[in-house]
Design a protein around this motif. Structure first.
Motif, PDB file in Angstrom:
ATOM      1  N   GLY A  18      62.950  27.076   5.840  1.00 52.44           N
ATOM      2  CA  GLY A  18      61.781  27.788   5.343  1.00 52.44           C
ATOM      3  C   GLY A  18      60.540  26.902   5.318  1.00 52.44           C
ATOM      4  O   GLY A  18      59.420  27.388   5.438  1.00 52.44           O
ATOM      5  N   LEU A  19      60.764  25.590   5.166  1.00 52.78           N
ATOM      6  CA  LEU A  19      59.625  24.670   5.143  1.00 52.78           C
ATOM      7  C   LEU A  19      58.932  24.633   6.496  1.00 52.78           C
ATOM      8  O   LEU A  19      57.717  24.447   6.577  1.00 52.78           O
ATOM      9  N   ALA A  63      58.004  29.533  -3.013  1.00 56.53           N
ATOM     10  CA  ALA A  63      56.935  28.515  -2.974  1.00 56.53           C
ATOM     11  C   ALA A  63      56.980  27.622  -1.725  1.00 56.53           C
ATOM     12  O   ALA A  63      55.985  27.438  -1.059  1.00 56.53           O
ATOM     13  N   ARG A  64      58.141  27.045  -1.435  1.00 49.68           N
ATOM     14  CA  ARG A  64      58.295  26.206  -0.246  1.00 49.68           C
ATOM     15  C   ARG A  64      57.295  25.062  -0.188  1.00 49.68           C
ATOM     16  O   ARG A  64      56.660  24.830   0.829  1.00 49.68           O
ATOM     17  N   LEU A  65      57.153  24.365  -1.294  1.00 49.00           N
ATOM     18  CA  LEU A  65      56.321  23.163  -1.260  1.00 49.00           C
ATOM     19  C   LEU A  65      57.095  22.080  -0.521  1.00 49.00           C
ATOM     20  O   LEU A  65      58.318  22.060  -0.539  1.00 49.00           O
ATOM     21  N   PHE A  66      56.357  21.183   0.140  1.00 49.04           N
ATOM     22  CA  PHE A  66      57.028  20.108   0.856  1.00 49.04           C
ATOM     23  C   PHE A  66      57.537  19.086  -0.159  1.00 49.04           C
ATOM     24  O   PHE A  66      56.751  18.468  -0.871  1.00 49.04           O
ATOM     25  N   GLY A  79      58.375  26.583 -12.245  1.00 47.85           N
ATOM     26  CA  GLY A  79      58.285  27.628 -11.225  1.00 47.85           C
ATOM     27  C   GLY A  79      56.874  28.168 -11.078  1.00 47.85           C
ATOM     28  O   GLY A  79      56.381  28.364  -9.969  1.00 47.85           O
ATOM     29  N   GLY A  80      56.204  28.390 -12.226  1.00 44.59           N
ATOM     30  CA  GLY A  80      54.854  28.930 -12.186  1.00 44.59           C
ATOM     31  C   GLY A  80      53.872  27.943 -11.567  1.00 44.59           C
ATOM     32  O   GLY A  80      53.002  28.324 -10.795  1.00 44.59           O
ATOM     33  N   GLU A  81      54.040  26.664 -11.911  1.00 44.61           N
ATOM     34  CA  GLU A  81      53.154  25.641 -11.339  1.00 44.61           C
ATOM     35  C   GLU A  81      53.348  25.548  -9.832  1.00 44.61           C
ATOM     36  O   GLU A  81      52.384  25.421  -9.073  1.00 44.61           O
ATOM     37  N   LYS A  82      54.607  25.630  -9.395  1.00 43.27           N
ATOM     38  CA  LYS A  82      54.886  25.579  -7.956  1.00 43.27           C
ATOM     39  C   LYS A  82      54.153  26.708  -7.238  1.00 43.27           C
ATOM     40  O   LYS A  82      53.550  26.497  -6.191  1.00 43.27           O
ATOM     41  N   GLN A  83      54.219  27.918  -7.820  1.00 46.01           N
ATOM     42  CA  GLN A  83      53.561  29.049  -7.167  1.00 46.01           C
ATOM     43  C   GLN A  83      52.049  28.853  -7.129  1.00 46.01           C
ATOM     44  O   GLN A  83      51.405  29.206  -6.151  1.00 46.01           O
ATOM     45  N   ARG A  84      51.491  28.284  -8.197  1.00 47.02           N
ATOM     46  CA  ARG A  84      50.044  28.052  -8.189  1.00 47.02           C
ATOM     47  C   ARG A  84      49.665  27.065  -7.084  1.00 47.02           C
ATOM     48  O   ARG A  84      48.671  27.240  -6.378  1.00 47.02           O
ATOM     49  N   VAL A  85      50.469  26.021  -6.929  1.00 44.22           N
ATOM     50  CA  VAL A  85      50.203  25.047  -5.867  1.00 44.22           C
ATOM     51  C   VAL A  85      50.339  25.728  -4.503  1.00 44.22           C
ATOM     52  O   VAL A  85      49.521  25.520  -3.602  1.00 44.22           O
ATOM     53  N   ALA A  86      51.367  26.580  -4.377  1.00 44.91           N
ATOM     54  CA  ALA A  86      51.585  27.261  -3.090  1.00 44.91           C
ATOM     55  C   ALA A  86      50.394  28.162  -2.757  1.00 44.91           C
ATOM     56  O   ALA A  86      49.954  28.225  -1.607  1.00 44.91           O
ATOM     57  N   ILE A  87      49.858  28.832  -3.768  1.00 48.93           N
ATOM     58  CA  ILE A  87      48.694  29.694  -3.545  1.00 48.93           C
ATOM     59  C   ILE A  87      47.497  28.842  -3.126  1.00 48.93           C
ATOM     60  O   ILE A  87      46.789  29.149  -2.171  1.00 48.93           O
TER      61      ILE A  87
END
Lengths: 232, 365
Positions: free
Chosen positions: A122-123, B84-87, B134-142
């Motif tokens: 997914g990444l 989110a899929r942050l690196f 989880g919420g912080e991750k989504q904010r970063v993803a946005i």
């Protein structure tokens, strides 16, 4: 007892030279192969996979002899290289490195492949939507995240190269100063009356080198994990 | 404007979508497995449809007839994934700037500072993704998606993996995004509350097809769509404006096309426009004007339609009181009150039943 003879020093230096060369040249190919096997489906994938793994299951002497047949002065590839480029691989230290590389290749590819397969696909999609093309994704996402596996692959291949015996002796023979690595020198010493002390010193050298490889990989791996503090 | 006309066979599911979207936020609503995410992936270029055409603004992203198929990295779709899929190997700052650095400066609409302020990311910049909630991750993803200079945003159930507390923490940010950043947004959701609160229009998907695409109010007023929009949660959504607040009893007075409506609590500032959802089960009917009742909101209107073919004891009645309202009553009541289409009737809405969640606030500039 503890001072190394020139004969032994030559063998140790040659061993390191051969192993480093083998790893350095096979690493890019190993990474590419691992990526190919993880990311793509293509006809003949099973055959390629089997070919890569073949040296792991074949007797090393067979691998060495096949290399000699192909790359010897009279072999199809060897003759071509000698006549057109003027280089000889058989019976040279470069040949020893090649033999080591081929024998260590499956171990290297396996380790890299495992770590690449564990990277969340997914990444890649995320990186693509952010504007990164496939190659950029490979270098900025795949490679960094597969780094621990690549490191393991390097160490495994290095250790395997240090210990290579069968393929080396069949392909490049046992020439002091040219192809006589630690295992081959050890083999000669064991067959020489009064060679016990030298053999023991080489055993210590082999243990020492392998330990360094293992410990440094452990230290590096911890630094990786520490930097990432776990995968999200 | 987004022009979407694609067809794609995905296993047993045939995804078929024809839509022209002009609204700021379009909710893509449907049960899981109905093809919402696949449709978003088709837009993003992650799935190649069998045939069709996708146009965003003046850019053709995909056109099977003319052989146009831009790869994802050229589509400029700000994709916020459910997970989110942050690196994981980059800190928050480098996650945020990943896409930004790949975008040519003219197309970067926001600076890192602006996005950090909008999404309150300043204090997170040096953190590793694994240490974020989880919420912080989504904010970063946005933020990461916005910084890449997208032409539109695709949000695939960005709240689905969060618990209720974190959901309520993120929704205001998405509202800010909608109100301050001029970008079309496709918002995938299976929660009516989210849709009512955030979206302008909604597409209802079922078995790969877009069944309806209309204003949220219109979609929710249709009784025939309830099997898709959720029977238990059924209810009308109406647009209202906050007119006053009663401090003594903590009640907010709203004005809609149906007249004044009293709801519990201070739901928004005076003057703001709020979309209120009134669940069918909180609405009842009477033939005569009720007196001496605890119910604060009584409307008078005409029965439009009765949904009478379900197996349950209850039936849903659509009444037009200036705005459409849906009442859930028993079949016995329908018989005893002689409720039928065209009949004029009193409609009662409990003020206590309407409160903050599910309401949509839009600030006026």
């Amino acid at each position: 007892m503890f001072s190394l003879s020139t004969f032994e020093i030559d063998a140790i230096i040659l061993s390191i030279q051969v192993a480093v060369t083998a790893v350095a040249f096979s690493l890019p190919i190993g990474i590419a192969m691992a990526w190919l096997l993880v990311r793509f489906e293509f006809p003949g994938k099973i055959v390629l996979d089997a070919l890569i793994h073949l040296p792991m299951v074949l007797p090393p002497v067979v691998v060495g002899y096949v290399l000699l047949m192909l790359l010897g002065r009279h072999g199809p590839v060897g003759a071509f290289l000698y006549e057109n480029v003027g280089i000889t691989i058989a019976f040279t230290w470069q040949g020893a490195a090649l033999a080591a590389a081929v024998m260590a290749f499956p171990l290297m590819v396996r380790a890299i492949r495992l770590s690449m397969a564990s990277v969340d696909g997914g990444l890649y999609a995320a990186a693509r939507t952010l504007g990164a093309g496939p190659y950029r994704v490979f270098f900025t996402v795949t490679l960094p995240l597969a780094a621990p596996g690549i490191l393991t692959g390097i160490i495994l291949a290095f250790a395997r190269s240090l210990g290579e015996f069968g393929a080396t002796i069949a392909f490049v023979s046992n020439i002091p100063g040219e192809t006589q690595t630690i295992p081959l020198a050890l083999y000669s010493l064991i067959n020489t009356p009064g060679g016990d002390d030298g053999a023991l010193r080489l055993v210590f050298a082999a243990v020492f080198l392998s330990l360094i490889a293992l410990v440094s990989s452990e230290v590096l791996a911890r630094r990786f994990v520490g930097r990432k503090s776990g995968f999200a | 404007m987004i022009e979407l006309s694609v067809q794609h066979q995905l296993g047993d599911l045939c995804i078929r979508a024809d839509a022209v979207v002009n609204h700021a936020i379009t909710a893509l609503f449907g049960r899981s497995g109905c093809g919402k995410t696949s449709l978003i992936n088709i837009l993003a270029g992650l799935i190649r449809p069998d045939e069709g055409r996708i146009v965003v603004g003046d850019r053709v992203l995909f056109d099977s007839k003319n052989g146009v198929d831009l790869p994802p990295e050229q589509r400029r779709m700000g994709y916020v994934f459910q997970d989110a899929r942050l690196f994981p190997h980059l800190d928050v700052r480098r996650n945020l700037t990943y896409g930004m650095n790949l975008q040519i400066p003219e197309l970067r609409r926001h600076s890192l500072e602006e996005i950090c302020e909008l999404l309150m990311l300043g204090s997170l910049l040096d953190r590793q993704p694994s240490t974020l909630s989880g919420g912080e991750k989504q904010r970063v993803a946005i933020g990461r998606a916005l910084l890449a200079g997208p032409a539109m945003m695709l949000m695939d159930e960005p709240l689905a993996s969060l618990d209720n507390v974190h959901k309520n923490e993120i929704i205001p940010f998405i509202e800010r995004l909608r109100d301050t950043i001029d970008l079309p947004i496709f918002y995938v959701s299976h929660s009516i509350d989210e849709v009512v609160r955030l979206a302008d229009s909604m597409m209802v998907m079922s078995d790969g097809e877009i069944v309806v695409h209309d204003q949220v109010e219109n979609v929710l007023a249709r009784l025939d769509l309830r099997p898709l929009t959720g029977r238990y949660e059924a209810g009308a959504a109406i647009m209202t404006r906050v007119t006053s607040y009663d401090c003594t009893y903590k009640l907010t007075e709203l004005t809609s096309a149906a007249g004044s409506l009293i709801v519990a609590g201070r739901i928004a500032d005076i003057g703001t426009t709020v979309r209120i959802r009134i669940r069918a089960r909180d609405v009842s009917l009477a033939n005569t004007k009720p007196v001496d009742t605890s119910i604060l909101n009584v409307f008078y209107g005409k029965v439009v339609e009765i949904e009478n073919d379900g197996p349950e004891a209850q039936a849903d009645v659509l009444v037009d009181v200036g705005v459409p309202l849906i009442a859930r009553v028993t079949r016995r009541s329908i018989a005893e009150l002689d409720i039928r289409a065209g009949k004029e009737i009193f409609v009662m809405v409990k003020a206590a039943a309407i409160d903050r969640p599910g309401n949509r606030v839009r600030r006026h500039n």
